[in-house]
Motif scaffolding. Structure first.
Motif, PDB file in Angstrom:
ATOM      1  N   VAL A  61      25.871  18.221  48.327  1.00 55.28           N
ATOM      2  CA  VAL A  61      25.826  17.889  46.902  1.00 55.28           C
ATOM      3  C   VAL A  61      27.231  17.835  46.301  1.00 55.28           C
ATOM      4  CG1 VAL A  61      25.023  18.664  44.639  1.00 55.28           C
ATOM      5  CG2 VAL A  61      23.506  18.815  46.604  1.00 55.28           C
ATOM      6  N   ALA A  62      28.082  18.800  46.620  1.00 53.78           N
ATOM      7  CA  ALA A  62      29.428  18.836  46.041  1.00 53.78           C
ATOM      8  C   ALA A  62      30.244  17.607  46.448  1.00 53.78           C
ATOM      9  CB  ALA A  62      30.141  20.111  46.468  1.00 53.78           C
ATOM     10  N   CYS A  63      30.188  17.257  47.716  1.00 54.06           N
ATOM     11  CA  CYS A  63      30.949  16.091  48.178  1.00 54.06           C
ATOM     12  C   CYS A  63      30.361  14.794  47.624  1.00 54.06           C
ATOM     13  CB  CYS A  63      30.987  16.043  49.707  1.00 54.06           C
ATOM     14  SG  CYS A  63      31.982  17.362  50.436  1.00 54.06           S
ATOM     15  N   GLN A  64      29.027  14.733  47.499  1.00 56.60           N
ATOM     16  CA  GLN A  64      28.400  13.540  46.928  1.00 56.60           C
ATOM     17  C   GLN A  64      28.805  13.355  45.473  1.00 56.60           C
ATOM     18  OE1 GLN A  64      26.193  11.267  48.655  1.00 56.60           O
ATOM     19  NE2 GLN A  64      26.940  10.123  46.897  1.00 56.60           N
ATOM     20  N   GLU A  65      28.841  14.463  44.722  1.00 57.14           N
ATOM     21  CA  GLU A  65      29.267  14.381  43.318  1.00 57.14           C
ATOM     22  C   GLU A  65      30.707  13.899  43.215  1.00 57.14           C
ATOM     23  OE1 GLU A  65      28.514  18.289  41.770  1.00 57.14           O
ATOM     24  OE2 GLU A  65      26.443  17.801  41.249  1.00 57.14           O
ATOM     25  N   ALA A  70      34.427   9.460  41.935  1.00 55.81           N
ATOM     26  CA  ALA A  70      35.506   8.562  42.364  1.00 55.81           C
ATOM     27  C   ALA A  70      35.043   7.107  42.302  1.00 55.81           C
ATOM     28  CB  ALA A  70      35.953   8.919  43.775  1.00 55.81           C
ATOM     29  N   GLY A  71      33.788   6.867  42.632  1.00 58.33           N
ATOM     30  CA  GLY A  71      33.242   5.512  42.576  1.00 58.33           C
ATOM     31  C   GLY A  71      33.163   4.987  41.156  1.00 58.33           C
ATOM     32  N   ARG A  72      32.829   5.866  40.219  1.00 53.18           N
ATOM     33  CA  ARG A  72      32.771   5.442  38.814  1.00 53.18           C
ATOM     34  C   ARG A  72      34.154   5.079  38.303  1.00 53.18           C
ATOM     35  NH1 ARG A  72      30.185  10.308  37.094  1.00 53.18           N
ATOM     36  NH2 ARG A  72      28.501  10.314  38.566  1.00 53.18           N
ATOM     37  N   ALA A  73      35.144   5.872  38.676  1.00 52.87           N
ATOM     38  CA  ALA A  73      36.504   5.624  38.199  1.00 52.87           C
ATOM     39  C   ALA A  73      37.083   4.360  38.806  1.00 52.87           C
ATOM     40  CB  ALA A  73      37.389   6.822  38.535  1.00 52.87           C
ATOM     41  N   ALA A  74      36.694   4.048  40.030  1.00 50.71           N
ATOM     42  CA  ALA A  74      37.275   2.892  40.721  1.00 50.71           C
ATOM     43  C   ALA A  74      36.403   1.647  40.637  1.00 50.71           C
ATOM     44  CB  ALA A  74      37.512   3.251  42.175  1.00 50.71           C
TER      45      ALA A  74
END
Length: 88
Positions: A61-65, A70-74
């Motif tokens: 969960v932590a790594c997925q979040e 990061a995907g939202r920012a990029a």
């Protein structure tokens, strides 16, 4: 309601195409295959409940979040530059 050389359904057709593109993009990002028992990033164990809930899960969960953030920012998705806004 459309004018000029466009048909009356042109606006709705473009909205439908935009929605279909978003659905295809989301489906292409879904994990496939068997899930992992340990996170591929940090090697933390992935709980059985998460593996059942998310087929093909590869991250805790932590790594997925962190990856989602990061995907939202990029992502660079510009709503003002979308097909629908160009109709105005």
């Amino acid at each position: 309601m459309a004018g000029g050389w466009t048909s009356d359904t042109s606006v709705q057709d473009q909205i439908d195409a935009t929605v279909e593109d978003a659905i295809k993009r989301a489906r292409s990002q879904l994990a496939r295959g068997p899930g992992l028992s340990h996170c591929e990033e940090c090697d933390a164990p992935i709980p059985e409940a998460r593996r059942k809930a998310v087929p093909g899960v590869r991250l805790c969960v932590a790594c997925q979040e962190a990856e989602d953030e990061a995907g939202r920012a990029a992502s660079g998705f510009n709503r003002r530059g979308s097909k629908d806004s160009q109709l105005r």
